[in-house]
Design an enzyme around this catalytic site. Structure first.
Site, PDB file in Angstrom:
ATOM      1  N   ASP A   1      35.516  39.179  38.680  1.00 19.97           N
ATOM      2  CA  ASP A   1      35.758  38.520  37.395  1.00 19.97           C
ATOM      3  C   ASP A   1      34.950  37.243  37.215  1.00 19.97           C
ATOM      4  O   ASP A   1      34.478  36.946  36.123  1.00 19.97           O
ATOM      5  CB  ASP A   1      37.247  38.248  37.187  1.00 19.97           C
ATOM      6  N   HIS A   2      34.781  36.455  38.275  1.00 16.79           N
ATOM      7  CA  HIS A   2      34.009  35.215  38.170  1.00 16.79           C
ATOM      8  C   HIS A   2      33.668  34.713  39.564  1.00 16.79           C
ATOM      9  O   HIS A   2      34.059  35.311  40.567  1.00 16.79           O
ATOM     10  CB  HIS A   2      34.762  34.151  37.364  1.00 16.79           C
TER      11      HIS A   2
ATOM     12  N   HIS B   1      41.878  34.211  45.671  1.00 13.92           N
ATOM     13  CA  HIS B   1      41.849  33.160  44.646  1.00 13.92           C
ATOM     14  C   HIS B   1      41.874  31.811  45.352  1.00 13.92           C
ATOM     15  O   HIS B   1      42.501  31.652  46.390  1.00 13.92           O
ATOM     16  CB  HIS B   1      43.059  33.297  43.709  1.00 13.92           C
TER      17      HIS B   1
ATOM     18  N   GLU C   1      39.377  39.625  42.275  1.00 20.60           N
ATOM     19  CA  GLU C   1      39.509  38.208  41.964  1.00 20.60           C
ATOM     20  C   GLU C   1      38.469  37.354  42.695  1.00 20.60           C
ATOM     21  O   GLU C   1      38.314  37.452  43.916  1.00 20.60           O
ATOM     22  CB  GLU C   1      40.922  37.728  42.335  1.00 20.60           C
TER      23      GLU C   1
ATOM     24  N   THR D   1      39.327  33.955  34.447  1.00 20.79           N
ATOM     25  CA  THR D   1      39.797  35.336  34.535  1.00 20.79           C
ATOM     26  C   THR D   1      40.123  35.907  33.166  1.00 20.79           C
ATOM     27  O   THR D   1      39.812  37.075  32.873  1.00 20.79           O
ATOM     28  CB  THR D   1      41.038  35.415  35.443  1.00 20.79           C
TER      29      THR D   1
END
Length: 686
Positions: free
Chosen positions: A481-482, A422, A261, A305
């Site tokens: 993911d990002h 996150h 994440e 996500t």
């Protein structure tokens, strides 16, 4: 002084004066917010003029609605409209700060899939100055209630009201014409919402977005098999043969996908105050049996996500606006990795996630993807000290997942979704084993702490794989993911990277995230090939020996010697080993210098790349918006039926816990391997 006093009396004593005060304060406030709260990148006289102008026509049109009413009611309706417009601005300030984008109808419609987890994030990203968005509304209410602004009960003539509305429409039209002249194809080819807001304004953007949403619904209704044929022709013409040296090297192996994440590439090998932030992942990245990619980019849009998952599972891009999983995950037909692996190679497929099953509509979308099992938070023991931000802490999540993983029939395709790293990057003191950075940016400084915690959790999971022998039977795929740090933190990012400045081009490079394929005996190494999340599925399928030719996939095998190495960004930007495009400006990728006045040959080359990116994004959108895969009927693929899957906990676990000879539990003499998972999570210490 007498003239000024007389002017103020006329201004505060007539309905027209009141309306002028509301309109002008709204206009100037909005312009100030454009300059201070958003990064719209207005360049040149025309763009800056339009940025100043565009709040006025929409404000005149919408606030003018209140003038059609009589008496005191008209005053309060104008104020109510002003408040709603201010609330829209306020909501976009918060959303933009976190996601560098603007709210869309698709995001609002699907907010139910994320609402349960947003409260803490909203508090974390709200600044005191954000509430100045409402200062003009509050001030006008006070002036009206105190009698400084006096009610003028004389009704406006209908002709005058219509004249004001007509003037607003004319100004909007002029605004659009000037914008189209400065930015050709603004409303037809632009993939970046920043452009729409910069040229047309927040409220016109909302109308545009609503129109696009309605257009998408109509597009699905009109779509037919010929639309799919045009997509297939493009993919056939641009098909890249996979690398035969790697074809089938992981055939029959388990596939364990670990979703890192918000994890960015710069964290690999990064040290803070002499301490490695990610020692376990850095060791994996450099291992001789790991294929690592140094120039692998996230390509997500508003869906973040969920966009990453859409690309990973389907080799389809996320949408220009909103989340495809949220908007289409319940109804669309997909040709996804779990369904392909189950149908072509007999894989058991599962997802485990320590967060709510409704988040990003996963509990529905995963059925459409063909996942046999989905274990969200309801499958896990949850205590207040176990949970942070968006779900279970990663160490606790992995610890509790063991009892499910060991029961999966092999070979399995399993995705583990971590969440501790996150935003807002909070972790309790007992789990803080590295100091915060000292950039002074609260959004950024906790990032290394949660990344370090995630890295420790990965280390514990990899140790368990080795102790159980699964490491020799499993291809482990790790991917970010990002981004974790958005493009709104240039100063802090420069400090982290020890650079004098941090440009928009640097921010594009900052979109790199890790991608690793780790397996015992795999011929590894660090590849410099440029690629993105759209390419993961074709690469994985080749490693597993599954031919993807003829599928509807927009990516390519990253190991192919003929990989095009054009990495599209969701907003139409791109990066290649030679050139990059950021917000309409081209750069030399190696030096980061702007390509000022490129020669004709180079200009044609850059235009060709840009057109290819736009075409690919448009065709992918067409597949999702039109639900074109409902027309796709290859002989080898059976259409997934969501009703075949049931994520009810009792039913799923009853099925999962049946003795199966191929499961790790059975092969461990029908004994659990839980004791082989060692964690230092303080919450689990007796």
């Amino acid at each position: 002084m007498t003239r000024i006093k007389s002017f103020l009396q006329r201004l505060t004593g007539t309905k027209l004066g009141f309306f002028t005060i509301v309109l002008v304060t709204f206009w100037l406030k909005t312009y100030a917010i454009y300059l201070t709260k958003f990064n719209l990148g207005a360049v040149g006289a025309t763009q800056n003029f339009l940025l100043l102008l565009n709040p006025l026509p929409a404000g005149l049109l919408l606030l003018g609605i209140g003038l059609f009413f009589k008496g005191r009611k008209s005053y309060w309706i104008v104020i109510a409209i002003d408040f709603v417009l201010s609330l829209w601005l306020f909501a976009n300030i918060l959303y933009y700060r976190e996601f560098s984008n603007f709210l869309s109808l698709s995001i609002i419609k699907t907010s139910g899939s994320t609402a349960d987890n947003l409260g803490k994030s909203i508090v974390g990203i709200t600044h005191a100055t954000d509430f100045l968005t409402f200062i003009d509304v509050g001030a006008i209410i006070c002036l009206l209630c105190s009698g400084i602004i006096k009610y003028d009960l004389r009704p406006f003539k209908l002709k005058f009201n219509l004249l004001l509305e007509g003037l607003a429409v004319v100004l909007i039209g002029l605004n659009v014409l000037m914008a189209q002249k400065d930015r050709s194809g603004l409303l037809t080819r632009t993939f970046d919402n920043n452009y729409i807001v910069k040229y047309l304004g927040m409220n016109d953007y909302a109308v545009y977005d609503g129109f696009k949403t309605a257009q998408t619904s109509a597009q699905m209704a009109k779509a037919n098999v010929s639309d799919l044929s045009s997509v297939q022709k493009y993919l056939q013409a641009n098909y890249v043969k996979p690398n035969p040296q790697y074809t089938g090297v992981a055939k029959g192996k388990n596939v364990l996908v670990i979703h890192l994440e918000s994890f960015q590439q710069f964290l690999i090998g990064y040290k803070w105050k002499g301490k490695a932030v990610t020692p376990n992942l850095s060791k994996l990245y450099h291992a001789k049996d790991t294929l690592s990619f140094a120039n692998f980019y996230n390509q997500v849009g508003q869906g973040k996500t969920s966009d990453a998952e859409m690309m990973l599972e389907n080799s389809l891009y996320g949408l220009q606006s909103g989340s495809a999983m949220s908007s289409y995950g319940t109804s669309n037909t997909f040709e996804s990795a779990p369904a392909i692996l189950n149908q072509r190679a007999g894989y058991t497929t599962a997802v485990m996630h320590g967060g709510a099953g409704s988040f990003w509509n996963r509990n529905n979308a995963y059925k459409q993807f063909g996942y046999q099992y989905f274990m969200p938070l309801s499958y896990y023991q949850n205590k207040p000290k176990y949970y942070v931000g968006y779900g279970l802490k990663d160490k606790i999540f992995f610890d509790q997942s063991i009892k499910y993983i060991e029961r999966l029939p092999q070979p399995f395709y399993l995705k583990l979704i971590t969440v501790t790293n996150h935003y807002p990057y909070d972790i309790d003191k007992k789990n803080q084993t590295i100091a915060k950075t000292d950039t002074g940016d609260e959004t950024v400084d906790g990032y290394v702490q949660t990344a370090h915690y995630l890295d420790q959790a990965i280390g514990e999971l990899m140790h368990w794989l080795k102790k159980t022998g699964l490491d020799k039977k499993t291809l482990v795929v790790l991917y970010g993911d990002h981004y974790g740090i958005s493009g709104n933190h240039h100063k802090a990012s420069a400090q982290l990277l020890k650079q004098d400045e941090f440009t928009d081009f640097d921010n594009l490079k900052f979109q790199r995230v890790p991608l690793m394929f780790h397996m015992a005996g795999l011929k590894g190494g660090i590849r410099k090939t440029y690629g993105g999340e759209i390419d993961v599925l074709p690469t994985l399928l080749n490693l597993l020996g599954i031919n993807n030719q003829g599928t509807i996939q927009f990516g390519h095998d990253l190991l192919s010697n003929k990989a095009p190495q054009i990495v599209a960004q969701r907003n139409g930007d791109f990066i290649t080993p030679q050139y990059a495009k950021v917000s309409g400006t081209y750069y030399d990728t190696k030096t980061g210098t702007e390509l000022v006045a490129p020669n004709k040959k180079l200009k044609l080359k850059l235009t060709a790349i840009s057109n290819k990116v736009t075409t690919q994004l448009s065709l992918s959108d067409r597949v999702i918006d039109g639900n074109l895969l409902r027309f796709y009927k290859p002989k080898w693929f059976k259409k997934v039926k969501a009703r075949d899957y049931d994520y009810n906990k009792d039913k799923a676990l009853k099925k999962l816990f049946k003795p199966v000879k191929s499961s790790l539990w059975y092969q461990n003499h029908r004994k659990s391997t839980q004791s082989k998972f060692k964690t230092d999570a303080p919450e689990l210490k007796k």
